[in-house]
Motif scaffolding. Structure first.
Motif, short mmCIF file in Angstrom:
data_model
loop_
_atom_site.label_atom_id
_atom_site.label_comp_id
_atom_site.label_asym_id
_atom_site.label_seq_id
_atom_site.Cartn_x
_atom_site.Cartn_y
_atom_site.Cartn_z
N PHE A 1 1.35 29.02 53.85
CA PHE A 1 2.46 28.26 54.42
C PHE A 1 3.08 28.98 55.60
CE2 PHE A 1 5.29 31.11 52.31
CZ PHE A 1 6.56 30.89 52.82
N GLY A 2 3.83 28.24 56.41
CA GLY A 2 4.55 28.81 57.53
C GLY A 2 4.74 27.81 58.64
N GLN A 3 5.48 28.23 59.68
CA GLN A 3 5.76 27.37 60.81
C GLN A 3 4.77 27.67 61.94
OE1 GLN A 3 9.19 27.95 63.43
NE2 GLN A 3 9.78 25.86 62.94
N PRO B 1 -0.92 30.50 71.39
CA PRO B 1 -2.38 30.57 71.37
C PRO B 1 -2.92 31.01 70.00
CG PRO B 1 -1.47 32.34 72.71
CD PRO B 1 -0.32 31.46 72.31
N VAL B 2 -2.17 31.87 69.31
CA VAL B 2 -2.50 32.26 67.94
C VAL B 2 -1.28 31.95 67.09
CG1 VAL B 2 -3.18 34.12 66.39
CG2 VAL B 2 -4.03 34.10 68.75
N ARG B 3 -1.52 31.27 65.98
CA ARG B 3 -0.42 30.91 65.08
C ARG B 3 -0.60 31.71 63.79
NH1 ARG B 3 -2.41 25.40 66.77
NH2 ARG B 3 -1.51 25.24 68.84
N TYR B 4 0.48 32.27 63.29
CA TYR B 4 0.40 33.10 62.09
C TYR B 4 1.09 32.40 60.93
CZ TYR B 4 -0.94 36.60 65.48
OH TYR B 4 -1.58 37.29 66.49
N LEU B 5 0.38 32.31 59.83
CA LEU B 5 0.90 31.72 58.60
C LEU B 5 0.80 32.77 57.50
CD1 LEU B 5 -1.02 28.42 59.10
CD2 LEU B 5 1.45 28.60 59.14
N THR B 6 1.56 32.57 56.44
CA THR B 6 1.61 33.53 55.34
C THR B 6 0.74 33.07 54.18
OG1 THR B 6 3.88 34.03 55.97
CG2 THR B 6 3.17 34.78 53.81
N VAL B 7 -0.07 33.97 53.65
CA VAL B 7 -0.81 33.71 52.42
C VAL B 7 0.09 34.17 51.28
CG1 VAL B 7 -2.85 34.28 51.05
CG2 VAL B 7 -3.05 34.00 53.53
N VAL B 8 0.42 33.24 50.37
CA VAL B 8 1.41 33.53 49.33
C VAL B 8 0.83 33.57 47.92
CG1 VAL B 8 3.37 32.68 50.67
CG2 VAL B 8 2.10 31.11 49.19
N GLY B 9 -0.47 33.43 47.79
CA GLY B 9 -1.07 33.50 46.46
C GLY B 9 -2.44 32.89 46.44
N ARG C 1 -2.41 37.84 48.85
CA ARG C 1 -1.32 37.65 49.79
C ARG C 1 -1.81 38.20 51.12
NH1 ARG C 1 -0.82 42.15 47.03
NH2 ARG C 1 0.12 43.99 47.90
N GLY C 2 -1.13 37.84 52.19
CA GLY C 2 -1.57 38.35 53.48
C GLY C 2 -1.24 37.43 54.62
N LEU C 3 -2.11 37.43 55.62
CA LEU C 3 -1.87 36.74 56.87
C LEU C 3 -3.04 35.84 57.21
CD1 LEU C 3 0.05 36.65 59.37
CD2 LEU C 3 -1.41 38.42 60.37
N ALA C 4 -2.73 34.61 57.62
CA ALA C 4 -3.73 33.67 58.12
C ALA C 4 -3.47 33.49 59.61
CB ALA C 4 -3.62 32.33 57.39
N SER C 5 -4.37 33.99 60.45
CA SER C 5 -4.27 33.84 61.90
C SER C 5 -5.05 32.59 62.29
CB SER C 5 -4.85 35.05 62.62
OG SER C 5 -4.20 36.22 62.21
N CYS C 6 -4.38 31.67 62.97
CA CYS C 6 -4.96 30.36 63.26
C CYS C 6 -5.03 30.15 64.77
CB CYS C 6 -4.07 29.29 62.61
SG CYS C 6 -4.47 27.62 63.06
N THR C 7 -6.19 29.70 65.26
CA THR C 7 -6.34 29.35 66.67
C THR C 7 -6.85 27.93 66.77
OG1 THR C 7 -8.54 30.34 66.73
CG2 THR C 7 -6.72 31.70 67.49
N LEU C 8 -6.46 27.24 67.83
CA LEU C 8 -6.89 25.87 68.08
C LEU C 8 -8.25 25.90 68.74
CD1 LEU C 8 -6.22 22.80 68.17
CD2 LEU C 8 -5.22 23.24 70.42
N VAL C 9 -9.23 25.20 68.15
CA VAL C 9 -10.56 25.09 68.72
C VAL C 9 -10.64 23.83 69.58
CG1 VAL C 9 -13.02 24.81 68.21
CG2 VAL C 9 -11.63 26.35 66.82
N ASP C 10 -10.12 22.72 69.04
CA ASP C 10 -10.19 21.44 69.75
C ASP C 10 -9.13 20.51 69.18
OD1 ASP C 10 -11.32 19.56 71.56
OD2 ASP C 10 -12.46 18.67 69.93
#
Length: 134
Positions: free
Chosen positions: A81-83, A89-97, A106-115
């Motif tokens: 989850f996260g905003q 260019p890179v969006r960071y979301l939180t891994v909560v379980g 737990r940790g970090l999900a780094s998200c980039t737009l491909v298309d």
């Protein structure tokens, strides 16, 4: 062509002021998770969840979803989850379980737009890199 994306938008909020960033609109989705950006890439599972547009001044989305991994060596669910700001260019979301192979992750999900296809309903292809800790 097979439709790989399943998404339902809520009705716009009942408001009487200008709403250029669709504040309050919700989208519920169930989309494929694949090994690569193509829908013909090896299937790993599906992402299920929702996001809400949550800003009056820019396109930001509050995401809450599960990555349900059903194929491959590691199987289980990762809760994320996260905003997200559309312009980043890179969006960071939180891994909560997680469950299964990802139990207690737990940790970090780094998200980039491909298309993105803006034709309603919009279809996003995203790439995720996960840094998980147990």
């Amino acid at each position: 062509m097979k439709n790989h994306f399943n998404s339902i938008y809520s009705l716009p909020p009942n408001i009487s002021f200008p709403n250029p960033f669709a504040f309050g609109v919700r989208n519920t989705f169930e989309d494929p998770i694949t090994e690569g950006p193509s829908n013909s890439s090896m299937s790993l599972g599906k992402a299920q969840g929702f996001y809400v547009l949550d800003s009056f001044t820019e396109f930001t989305l509050f995401h809450l979803f599960t990555a349900n991994i059903t194929e491959g060596e590691h199987k289980g669910i990762i809760n994320i989850f996260g905003q997200v700001r559309e312009v980043d260019p890179v969006r960071y979301l939180t891994v909560v379980g997680g469950t299964g192979a990802f139990l207690g992750a737990r940790g970090l999900a780094s998200c980039t737009l491909v298309d993105i296809d803006h034709t309603p309903p919009a279809k996003w292809t995203l790439s995720f890199d996960l840094d998980l800790y147990y």
